[in-house]
Structure formats: C-alpha cells, structure tokens
Design an enzyme around this catalytic site. Structure first.
Site, PDB file in Angstrom:
ATOM      1  CE1 TYR A  70      -3.252  -2.766  -0.019  1.00 53.68           C
ATOM      2  CE2 TYR A  70      -3.861  -2.217   2.214  1.00 53.68           C
ATOM      3  CZ  TYR A  70      -4.038  -2.979   1.075  1.00 53.68           C
ATOM      4  OH  TYR A  70      -5.023  -3.944   1.041  1.00 53.68           O
ATOM      5  CE  LYS A 102       0.721 -17.783  -2.870  1.00 58.37           C
ATOM      6  NZ  LYS A 102      -0.140 -18.956  -2.745  1.00 58.37           N
ATOM      7  CG  ASP A 152      -2.713 -20.085  -0.938  1.00 62.31           C
ATOM      8  OD1 ASP A 152      -1.907 -19.975   0.003  1.00 62.31           O
ATOM      9  OD2 ASP A 152      -2.457 -20.741  -1.965  1.00 62.31           O
ATOM     10  CG  ASP A 155      -7.289  -4.274   3.841  1.00 61.22           C
ATOM     11  OD1 ASP A 155      -8.280  -4.209   4.591  1.00 61.22           O
ATOM     12  OD2 ASP A 155      -7.134  -3.562   2.842  1.00 61.22           O
ATOM     13  CG  ASP A 158     -12.650  -6.342   6.259  1.00 62.06           C
ATOM     14  OD1 ASP A 158     -12.196  -5.810   7.287  1.00 62.06           O
ATOM     15  OD2 ASP A 158     -13.237  -5.715   5.354  1.00 62.06           O
TER      16      ASP A 158
END
Ligand code: NAD
Length: 359
Positions: free
Chosen positions: A139, A190, A222, A246, A250
């Site tokens: 980001y 990852k 994943d 992020d 959620d």
C-alpha cells in the site's frame, strides 16, 4: 493516564458516551485514575475548525497515552473535497502517531453464535487476534503508478517491499501479544512465491528465538483464508503483511456476524494506541439511541490490556459484557427472538452495573 476522547460523528457521539461511563466507573470504583479530555475529529472537526484533524486535536492526541475514537463520516460531508473529508482525519491520526500495528480481534460470544454465517459449533467461543502491519508493504511501496508501454497499452504496477526492521517490529509486537494470550502465533505469508515474504518468514523465525514460550507456525495466505472459514478456532494470534491482513481481518471479523461487537487497536512502537470499534458512524441510525456501544466498550478493554497493561480491568469489562448478554439484553443489531431489546444508553448502564456486581 491521559486518554484523549474523540467521539467523531454520527453514532460515534452516542457510543463514546457509554465508553466514558465505563472509564468513569473504573475511576470511581476500581481506582483506575484516568484523565479524559475530549477532542473533535472527522466531520465535527471540519465543522468547527475547517479541518477533519484540527491542530487542537493533534496536540491533544500527541500528549495522550491512549486515544479512544468513535467513528467518522456521514452524508453531510460526502460532497467535500477529498482532502478535508472526515476519513482524512482518521488517516491523519494513524500516520501522525505512527500507528504501525493494527490489532483486529474476532471474538464471538457464545450467546451470539447464531449471528454467524458459519455453523454455531464451528465459531462458538471464537477468539482470534489478527495483527496486521499497517504502515508498510504494497500500500506504500514505491515505485507505483500506471504507465503506458511501447505497444500503447497501459500497465499498472505497485511494489511490495518490507525492510527487515519493519518485519522485526511487527513480529515483536505480535509475539508480545501472543505472550498475553494462548502463546501461539501463526505468521501468514506467501513465501513459496514472493521473496519479500520469504524474508518475512526468516525474520519471524529469528525473532522467535527471543520468545521461547510462544509456539510459532507459518501458513501461506491462501491456506489461511481457507482455514479461517473451515476451522477458525485453531488460531490464537495471526501476524501478517498490510494487504494480507486487510483481507484476512475482514474475513475473520465477519465470522462473528456482528459489526457492533468488534473492537480494534492501532499501536505505535511504545504501546501507545488508538482504540476504536471496527464499524463506521452509521448515519442511518444516528441520534436514535439504537447503536450498539459494545464494540466501543470492548475497545476500552483493549486499551487497558495493550496500553495500560491492566489485564484484570480489561477482563472485568469483557466479563461484564458477557454477563449482559447472558441476561438476554440486546441492541437492535444483535437481537433475536426471546431477547430484551434495549437502547444504546441502557446497554452502557447494564455493562456498568455488571462491572460493579462482582467487586
Ligand atoms: P457503518 O459501519 O457505519 O454501517 C453499516 C451498517 O451497520 C449500517 O446499517 C449501520 O446502521 C450498522 N451499524 C454499524 N455500527 C453499528 C452499531 N454500533 N450498532 C448498530 N448498528 C450498527 O458503515 P457505512 O454505512 O458503510 O458507513 C457510514 C459512514 O461511516 C461513512 O461515512 C463511512 O465513510 C464511515 N466509516 C467510518 C469508519 C471509521 O470511522 N472507522 C469505518 C467505516 C465507515
């Protein structure tokens, strides 16, 4: 202890009044000794001073040990220039205070297990803490942008970048948090595809040497997403990058099905923190004494645990919330058949009464 109280906009004002009742009860009955001072932020800051993060508020939060924030935003300010919209106040607070660690618990009180989209037995008693790196990663990485290639088509690009010190900082924070819980930490990366998270994993292993009591595990993102909806109770604390966090936070929060119940914290390197519910200012119900104040009240518990290192008082608040739910008291967002529906202020009063019930 100095606490800056920033109610913000919409239901922020109502829910914060209930959190203040809880802090006042801790002061009067349990010797907390916290000073509170109010500040304006968001639309309220813009209306009074022409900016969503007025200078007065910035000085207040810089001097405070912790910040309690309600919520910002609302219809009234939607057409303002983006630079002075209420949400800029929130982002300004995060960056000015260097709040690099975002803690998002997903806690499901057993009394509310029916509210989840998953089977009650899969989620009942769920208690996960997701630690998300908040000021680095893709980001913020440079270079970024959209460029035109030689063949005329556009190409978008962002950069996922972490330095070792950034990873170590969030890693230590997550290990410290795991030490206050069940002492199990899962680092999500990852590493099979991205070099930056291969290094992330190496740094986590290095940091773990200073925390021999914490069991460290690793999971690809994943798989972590899959495990969160398959068997979420396997996790205690998860730590991950800004973007993975992020998304996963959620997902985990919504396992509980109740937006009005979930607190959050954003911490700096010294444990100073900003505490807030995960929901917004709910302009559709603002001013009607309908909002659920429990997420904000549970944010007070997080503040006590993570900034003031007072697990006993934090637990007193959390147990009081459990007791109120046991009594069948519910605000509109969590009510169901056979429960007693009450308003925002009555819910705050009920929590305070439950805190006093066990001296
Ligand atoms: P929201 O979270 O405010 O509301 C979503 C829905 O949940 C609404 O129906 C609302 O009534 C309900 N709800 C939310 N909190 C509740 C509570 N405590 N008790 C009962 N019901 C509750 O999200 P939104 O509608 O997308 O956004 C409204 C405004 O809030 C926007 O201006 C948005 O930018 C802002 N917002 C602020 C924050 C923040 O301050 N951290 C976060 C999200 C959204």
């Amino acid at each position: 202890m100095k606490i800056a109280i920033l109610p913000g906009d919409g239901i922020g004002v109502e829910i914060m009044a209930e959190a203040v009742k809880v802090i006042e009860c801790l002061n009067s009955d349990f010797s907390l000794n916290a000073e509170m001072e109010n500040g304006l932020v968001g639309g309220a800051g813009y209306d009074a001073h022409g900016h969503p993060l007025p200078q007065e508020t910035l000085s207040l939060v810089k001097e405070a040990d912790a910040i309690m924030l309600g919520a910002v935003g609302g219809y009234k300010w939607e057409s303002l220039d983006i630079a002075v919209r209420p949400e800029k106040g929130l982002l300004g607070l995060r960056s000015e205070l260097e709040l690099f660690s975002n803690l998002r618990p997903a806690i499901l009180y057993p009394q509310l297990a029916d509210a989840s989209s998953l089977k009650p037995e899969v989620v009942s008693g769920l208690d996960i803490m997701i630690v998300r790196e908040l000021t680095g990663g893709i980001y913020f990485g440079q270079p970024r942008g959209i460029r035109t290639l030689e063949d005329g088509q556009r190409q978008g690009y962002n950069t996922l970048v972490y330095s070792e010190s950034e990873v170590e900082r969030i890693g230590r924070n997550a290990f410290d948090i795991a030490m206050k819980r069940d002492r199990r930490l899962c680092s999500v990366d990852k590493a099979n595809v991205l070099e930056v998270t291969e290094m992330w994993r190496e740094v986590m292993i290095e940091v773990s040497k200073d925390y021999p009591d914490v069991e460290l595990s690793h999971m690809y993102v994943d798989n972590a997403a899959m495990q969160l909806v398959r068997a979420p109770k396997q996790f205690d604390v998860m730590v991950t990058t800004n973007m993975f966090g992020d998304i996963l936070s959620d997902c985990a929060a919504m396992l509980t099905g109740s937006i009005g119940m979930l607190p959050s914290a954003s911490l700096d390197a010294n444990g100073k923190g900003m505490y807030e519910p995960i929901h917004g200012s709910a302009p559709d119900i603002a001013g009607e004494n309908k909002a659920n104040p429990l997420a904000t009240i549970l944010s007070v518990a997080m503040m006590l645990r993570y900034t003031f290192d007072n697990a006993d008082m934090a637990k007193r608040i959390e147990d009081a919330v459990g007791s109120v739910l046991d009594q069948g008291l519910r605000t509109i967002d969590i009510t169901s058949d056979g429960m007693t529906e009450i308003g925002t202020a009555e819910m705050g009063d009920a929590v305070v009464a439950a805190m006093r019930a066990v001296k």
